[in-house]
Design a protein around this motif. Structure first.
Motif, short mmCIF file in Angstrom:
data_model
loop_
_atom_site.label_atom_id
_atom_site.label_comp_id
_atom_site.label_asym_id
_atom_site.label_seq_id
_atom_site.Cartn_x
_atom_site.Cartn_y
_atom_site.Cartn_z
N TYR A 28 12.81 51.87 14.90
CA TYR A 28 13.38 51.93 13.59
C TYR A 28 14.37 53.13 13.61
O TYR A 28 15.73 53.20 13.17
N LEU A 29 14.26 54.05 14.26
CA LEU A 29 14.88 55.46 14.04
C LEU A 29 16.00 55.35 14.74
O LEU A 29 17.13 55.80 14.19
N PHE A 30 15.90 55.08 15.92
CA PHE A 30 17.11 54.74 17.16
C PHE A 30 17.99 53.64 16.41
O PHE A 30 19.43 53.92 16.45
N ALA A 31 17.54 52.64 15.86
CA ALA A 31 18.37 51.86 15.04
C ALA A 31 19.24 52.19 14.09
O ALA A 31 20.38 51.94 13.90
N VAL B 110 17.83 47.37 9.85
CA VAL B 110 16.43 46.68 10.07
C VAL B 110 15.90 46.04 8.87
O VAL B 110 15.81 46.60 7.84
N ASP B 111 15.73 44.57 9.13
CA ASP B 111 15.40 43.83 7.92
C ASP B 111 14.16 43.94 7.67
O ASP B 111 13.57 44.08 6.27
N TYR C 5 7.01 45.96 -0.34
CA TYR C 5 7.90 46.77 -1.01
C TYR C 5 9.39 46.49 -0.67
O TYR C 5 9.72 46.88 0.63
N ASN C 6 10.34 46.28 -1.50
CA ASN C 6 11.75 45.93 -1.54
C ASN C 6 12.16 47.29 -2.06
O ASN C 6 12.38 47.38 -3.22
N PRO C 7 13.01 48.31 -1.41
CA PRO C 7 13.55 49.43 -1.82
C PRO C 7 14.90 49.06 -2.91
O PRO C 7 14.91 49.79 -3.80
N LYS C 8 15.58 48.18 -2.46
CA LYS C 8 16.51 47.68 -3.40
C LYS C 8 16.21 47.25 -4.82
O LYS C 8 16.90 47.59 -5.70
N THR C 9 15.11 46.42 -4.80
CA THR C 9 14.65 46.08 -6.30
C THR C 9 13.53 46.82 -6.76
O THR C 9 13.26 46.65 -8.05
N LYS C 10 13.17 47.72 -5.79
CA LYS C 10 12.14 48.50 -6.36
C LYS C 10 10.77 47.98 -6.61
O LYS C 10 10.10 48.32 -7.64
N LYS C 11 10.33 46.81 -5.98
CA LYS C 11 9.31 46.06 -6.57
C LYS C 11 8.45 45.80 -5.34
O LYS C 11 8.77 45.95 -4.38
N TRP D 202 18.46 52.37 4.67
CA TRP D 202 17.03 52.38 4.73
C TRP D 202 16.64 51.42 3.52
O TRP D 202 15.57 50.80 3.81
N CYS D 203 17.34 51.22 2.78
CA CYS D 203 17.05 50.34 1.53
C CYS D 203 17.06 48.94 1.92
O CYS D 203 16.95 48.04 1.30
N ASP D 204 17.93 48.55 3.09
CA ASP D 204 18.08 47.13 3.48
C ASP D 204 16.73 46.76 4.29
O ASP D 204 16.63 45.52 4.48
N THR D 205 15.72 47.75 4.44
CA THR D 205 14.57 47.32 5.02
C THR D 205 13.29 47.00 4.11
O THR D 205 12.99 47.59 3.05
#
Length: 467
Positions: A27-30, A37-38, A53-59, A84-87
Motif C-alpha cells: 500500500y505504501l509504495f503504491a 488502492v481500492d 469503512y469508506n473514508p469518502k462517505t465516512k460510513k 488514501w480516501c479512495d481505499t
C-alpha cells in the motif's frame, strides 16, 4: 480446550499483525507512486465481510455482501490523482491472509476483463516497471523489517542470557526420539562433528541435528559419541524440540502452612530423592510425588553441602508447597544487555541469521520425509506455548515474519515473487507480458498455492488425529 483457545488466539494475533504489515508495504509504495488502492483488507472476504469503512462517505458497514462495494469515485478519475480516501478498509471472515486491491493490476482480486477500459494515470499498469517492482517487493521488505524490529525489541527488553552446557552439571533432558538414537537424560553436549558446541551460536542446535555424530559427557566422566541418522530433523518434528536443560530441584520459597514447611524444608535445600528414588530433575521429582501422593515418604535433601532426610506427605495433587529456583539462579550464566542503539544492529543480525538458517533448512524439504513434514495452520499454531509468554509470542512472531517474507518472494505466480519475476523479465527484455498471459499465470499460481495449502493442512489432520 483452554490451551487450544490460547494457541489459536496467539496464532490469529500474530498472523493479523504480519498480514497488516505485509499489505501496508504494498500500500505504501503504491501511494508513494500515486497508484490508487481500492481496498485494504485484513483476511479474505468471499461472499461477505465482517466490517468495512469508506473514508469518502465516512460510513461503517457490518456483515454485508461484498457486492455492495462502491465503485471508484468520479473525482479520482477526473483529477488523475489518488488519495488514501479512495481505499475501502475492512476485515474479512476467512483468516488465511489479506490483500490490497491495486487499481490496474492483475492479481487474485481482479482479472484481465476488469482492465478493458482505457488505462488511467493512477493505475498500476501505467507506471514505470521499476515503480511496479518496488510496489511488489514492498510486502516482503516490510515483513523482514518487522522481524528485525521485533528482534531488536527482544534484545532491548530481555537481552540475551546463556548457560554453557558444560556448566549445567545435571545435563539435558532429551525428547523420546533423541533417546531412541542413543541420547540419555543427563548427557551434556560437547562437540558436533568434532567442533566444540558454542551455546551463544544461534545455529548450534541445527549444527547438532545435521551433524554425523555428537559427542556428549555422560555421568560426568564418560565421553560418548552418538551417531545422528540422516534426516534426523524430520524425526524431531512431532517433538517440538531436541532437548532442554534439566532443572534440579532447588527450593526458592517454602509456602506457609503447606507440607514442606511442616516437614522442615528450607530455602536453598536441594531435593535429590523421593522414597529412595533419585530425582535429579524436576521431571523425575514430580513423577515420584504423584506416585506417592497422600503417603508419608522419606525425602533426601542436600542442605549446606550435607545430606539429610525429612519425612513429608505430598497432597492429593502430588504437591508439597514449594517454589523452585530458576535455572539461571542455579548455574552461572552469561548475560548480555543491550541499549536501544545496540539493540538495532543486534536485531539486524538476528533477523539475517534467522533468514539464513531457515533458507538452509529448506534443503530437507526435497525428500519424502520433508514433504511429509510440511505443515499448515495447525502446525504453525502448535509453535505457540500453552501459557502466555510475551517473550515466546514475539520470538515466534518474528520467526513467522521471516518465513512469510521468504515464502512470498519465491518465483511462483500469485505470490509477490511471481510478479517480481515477470517485472524483472520486462526490465531486462523491455517486453511487457500480455495481460492475458499474466491472468493465466495467476490462475496457475493460485492452483499451486491451493494444492499446497490443502496438502499441508491434510498433513496436520493426519498427524493430530490419525497418526
Amino acid at each position: 480446550m483452554e490451551a487450544f483457545i490460547l494457541k489459536a488466539g496467539q496464532l490469529v494475533a500474530a498472523l493479523s499483525l504480519l498480514v497488516i504489515i505485509h499489505e501496508f508495504g504494498h500500500y505504501l509504495f503504491a501511494r508513494i507512486f500515486g497508484i490508487r488502492v481500492d481496498k485494504f483488507f485484513l483476511f479474505f472476504n468471499p461472499w461477505f465481510y465482517l466490517v468495512k469503512y469508506n473514508p469518502k462517505t465516512k460510513k461503517w458497514s457490518f456483515f454485508k455482501d461484498k457486492k455492495d462495494a462502491s465503485q471508484p469515485s468520479e473525482q479520482t478519475e477526473k483529477s488523475d490523482k489518488a488519495t488514501w480516501c479512495d481505499t475501502e478498509y475492512g476485515i474479512g471472515w476467512l483468516p488465511l491472509g489479506g490483500y490490497v486491491q491495486i487499481a490496474g493490476m492483475i492479481d487474485e482480486t481482479q482479472d484481465a476483463s476488469k482492465l478493458s477500459a482505457e488505462p488511467q494515470p493512477w493505475e498500476f499498469r501505467t507506471k514505470p516497471a521499476w515503480q511496479r517492482l518496488l510496489v511488489m517487493v514492498g510486502g516482503v521488505l516490510f515483513n523482514f523489517l518487522l522481524a528485525i524490529a521485533i528482534y531488536a525489541g527482544i534484545a532491548f527488553t530481555w537481552g540475551e542470557q546463556y548457560i554453557e552446557y558444560d556448566k549445567a552439571t545435571a545435563g539435558m533432558e532429551y525428547v523420546e526420539t533423541a533417546q531412541k538414537i542413543g541420547f540419555q537424560n543427563g548427557d551434556i553436549p560437547l562437540f558436533a562433528d568434532g567442533e566444540k558446541i558454542d551455546v551463544t551460536d544461534h545455529d548450534h542446535i541445527m549444527k547438532m541435528v545435521e551433524a554425523k555424530n555428537v559427542t556428549v559427557l555422560r555421568n560426568g566422566k564418560d565421553t560418548i559419541n552418538i551417531a545422528i541418522p540422516e534426516n534426523f530433523i524430520f524425526q524431531l518434528n512431532d517433538e517440538k524440540g531436541f532437548f532442554v536443560y534439566r532443572l534440579p530441584v532447588h527450593v526458592a520459597k517454602v509456602v506457609n502452612g503447606e507440607t514442606a514447611e511442616k516437614a522442615g524444608l528450607q530455602v536453598d535445600d536441594q531435593l535429590v530423592a523421593v522414597a529412595g528414588v533419585a530425582t535429579p530433575s524436576f521431571t523425575e521429582f514430580t513423577e515420584e510425588l504423584l506416585k506417592n501422593k497422600g503417603k508419608e515418604v522419606e525425602m533426601s535433601v542436600i542442605r549446606n553441602g550435607e545430606n539429610t532426610t525429612v519425612k513429608i506427605t505430598p497432597n492429593d495433587a502430588g504437591k508439597i508447597g514449594i517454589q523452585l529456583k530458576q535455572i539461571t539462579d542455579i548455574y552461572p550464566s552469561i548475560t548480555i544487555n543491550y541499549s536501544f542503539l545496540q539493540a538495532i544492529p543486534k536485531g539486524i543480525e538476528m533477523g539475517c541469521n534467522q533468514m539464513v538458517t531457515y533458507v538452509s533448512s529448506l534443503k530437507h524439504l526435497f525428500s519424502a520425509e520433508g514433504a511429509q513434514s510440511l505443515g499448515g495452520f495447525g502446525a504453525i499454531g502448535d509453535l505457540f506455548p500453552e501459557s502466555w509468554s510475551w517473550y515466546k509470542f514475539w520470538t515466534i512472531t518474528a520467526f513467522l515474519s521471516v518465513i512469510l517474507a521468504f515464502m512470498n518472494i519465491l518465483p511462483i505466480p500469485a505470490l509477490d515473487g511471481g510478479h517480481v519475476l515477470f517485472l524483472l523479465f520486462e526490465i531486462i527484455t523491455r517486453r511487457k507480458p500480455s495481460e492475458k498471459f499474466l491472468e493465466r499465470a495467476q490462475m496457475i499460481g493460485m492452483a499451486i498455492l491451493f494444492a499446497l495449502l490443502i496438502y499441508a493442512n491434510a498433513n496436520d489432520i493426519y498427524r493430530f488425529f490419525i497418526k
